[in-house]
Design an enzyme around this catalytic site. Structure first.
Site, PDB file in Angstrom:
ATOM      1  N   ARG A   7      43.674  42.913  30.466  1.00 48.58           N
ATOM      2  CA  ARG A   7      43.466  42.804  29.030  1.00 48.58           C
ATOM      3  C   ARG A   7      44.495  43.724  28.378  1.00 48.58           C
ATOM      4  NH1 ARG A   7      38.248  43.631  31.331  1.00 48.58           N
ATOM      5  NH2 ARG A   7      36.894  41.842  30.989  1.00 48.58           N
ATOM      6  N   LYS A  31      36.420  46.966  30.503  1.00 46.22           N
ATOM      7  CA  LYS A  31      35.340  47.016  29.518  1.00 46.22           C
ATOM      8  C   LYS A  31      34.169  47.804  30.078  1.00 46.22           C
ATOM      9  CE  LYS A  31      35.894  42.781  26.853  1.00 46.22           C
ATOM     10  NZ  LYS A  31      35.268  41.499  26.530  1.00 46.22           N
ATOM     11  N   HIS A  97      46.213  37.430  25.709  1.00 46.03           N
ATOM     12  CA  HIS A  97      45.035  36.915  26.423  1.00 46.03           C
ATOM     13  C   HIS A  97      45.360  35.632  27.190  1.00 46.03           C
ATOM     14  CE1 HIS A  97      40.825  37.241  27.366  1.00 46.03           C
ATOM     15  NE2 HIS A  97      40.712  35.941  27.187  1.00 46.03           N
ATOM     16  N   ARG A 100      46.364  36.460  30.637  1.00 49.97           N
ATOM     17  CA  ARG A 100      45.208  36.712  31.506  1.00 49.97           C
ATOM     18  C   ARG A 100      44.626  35.386  31.997  1.00 49.97           C
ATOM     19  NH1 ARG A 100      41.240  40.600  32.668  1.00 49.97           N
ATOM     20  NH2 ARG A 100      39.105  39.957  32.255  1.00 49.97           N
ATOM     21  N   HIS A 123      34.940  40.868  35.605  1.00 51.30           N
ATOM     22  CA  HIS A 123      33.819  40.242  34.906  1.00 51.30           C
ATOM     23  C   HIS A 123      32.503  40.586  35.591  1.00 51.30           C
ATOM     24  CE1 HIS A 123      36.575  36.852  33.222  1.00 51.30           C
ATOM     25  NE2 HIS A 123      36.580  37.917  32.455  1.00 51.30           N
ATOM     26  N   TYR A 132      37.936  30.548  32.459  1.00 52.56           N
ATOM     27  CA  TYR A 132      39.353  30.488  32.806  1.00 52.56           C
ATOM     28  C   TYR A 132      39.708  29.318  33.717  1.00 52.56           C
ATOM     29  CZ  TYR A 132      39.583  35.158  30.873  1.00 52.56           C
ATOM     30  OH  TYR A 132      39.513  36.225  30.045  1.00 52.56           O
TER      31      TYR A 132
END
Length: 159
Positions: A7, A31, A97, A100, A123, A132
Site C-alpha cells: 500500500r 494496517k 493501488h 497492488r 489481509h 484482487y
C-alpha cells in the site's frame, strides 16, 4: 510498490531496518500495525540500496526533506502520478493501488494459492483478497495445479 504489493502508506513508512538482505525479504508494517514479510526481488533490493546511498538516512528508506520523518504519502502519490502522466496514454487507470492489484493478479495468474496471496498482502480476511482476483482465474488454477512457491515465500509461510 508493485514488486512487493505494498500500500502507498506502507511504502512511505519503510524503515531501513525493514530490509533483510540475507533472506531477501521485506518486513512490512501494514494496517492495524500488523507485521508481515514479503519477498524482496534482487533487482529491487539493489535499487533500494542505490536509493539509500543518495540520502543515507539512518531510519527512513524514503525520508522527508528534513530527514526526521518518512515522506508523506501525498508526496509519493504525486510523484507516482507525474511519472504515470509521462509514461501512460490513459493515466487515470493507473494508480498506486492498481499496482497492488496487479501484483496480486500476477501471483494468481502464476498459480500462487489465494491464501498465500492473502498473507503477502496482509489481509486478515480472504474476502479482501478475493477482490484482487477475477472469477475466470479459478478454473485455470485448478487445471494447471498449484505451482511450487519460491523459497522466500515458503520461508514467510513458515514464520
Amino acid at each position: 510498490m508493485y514488486a512487493c504489493g505494498l500500500r502507498i502508506s506502507e511504502a512511505t513508512r519503510l524503515e531501513v531496518g525493514a530490509i533483510d538482505r540475507a533472506n531477501q525479504v521485506l518486513h512490512v508494517i501494514g494496517k492495524g500495525d500488523k507485521e508481515r514479510l514479503v519477498p524482496l526481488p534482487r533487482p529491487l533490493l539493489d535499487e533500494l540500496a542505490s536509493l539509500w546511498r543518495t540520502h543515507r538516512n539512518r531510519r527512513w528508506l524514503f525520508p522527508n526533506h528534513s530527514g526526521d520523518a518518512p515522506v508523506h504519502p501525498c508526496v509519493l502519490s504525486g510523484t507516482f502520478a507525474a511519472a504515470v502522466a509521462v509514461a501512460v496514454p490513459h493515466p487515470r487507470r493507473v494508480t498506486p493501488h492498481a499496482m497492488r492489484h496487479s501484483y496480486a493478479t500476477r501471483l494468481i495468474e502464476n498459480g500462487v494459492d489465494i491464501r498465500v496471496v492473502q498473507v503477502l498482502l496482509g489481509h486478515a480476511n480472504i474476502s479482501s483478497t478475493a477482490i484482487y482476483t477475477q472469477p475466470d482465474y479459478t478454473p485455470t488454477l485448478r487445471e494447471s495445479g498449484k505451482k511450487s512457491l519460491p523459497t522466500a515465500v515458503e520461508a514467510i509461510l513458515l514464520h
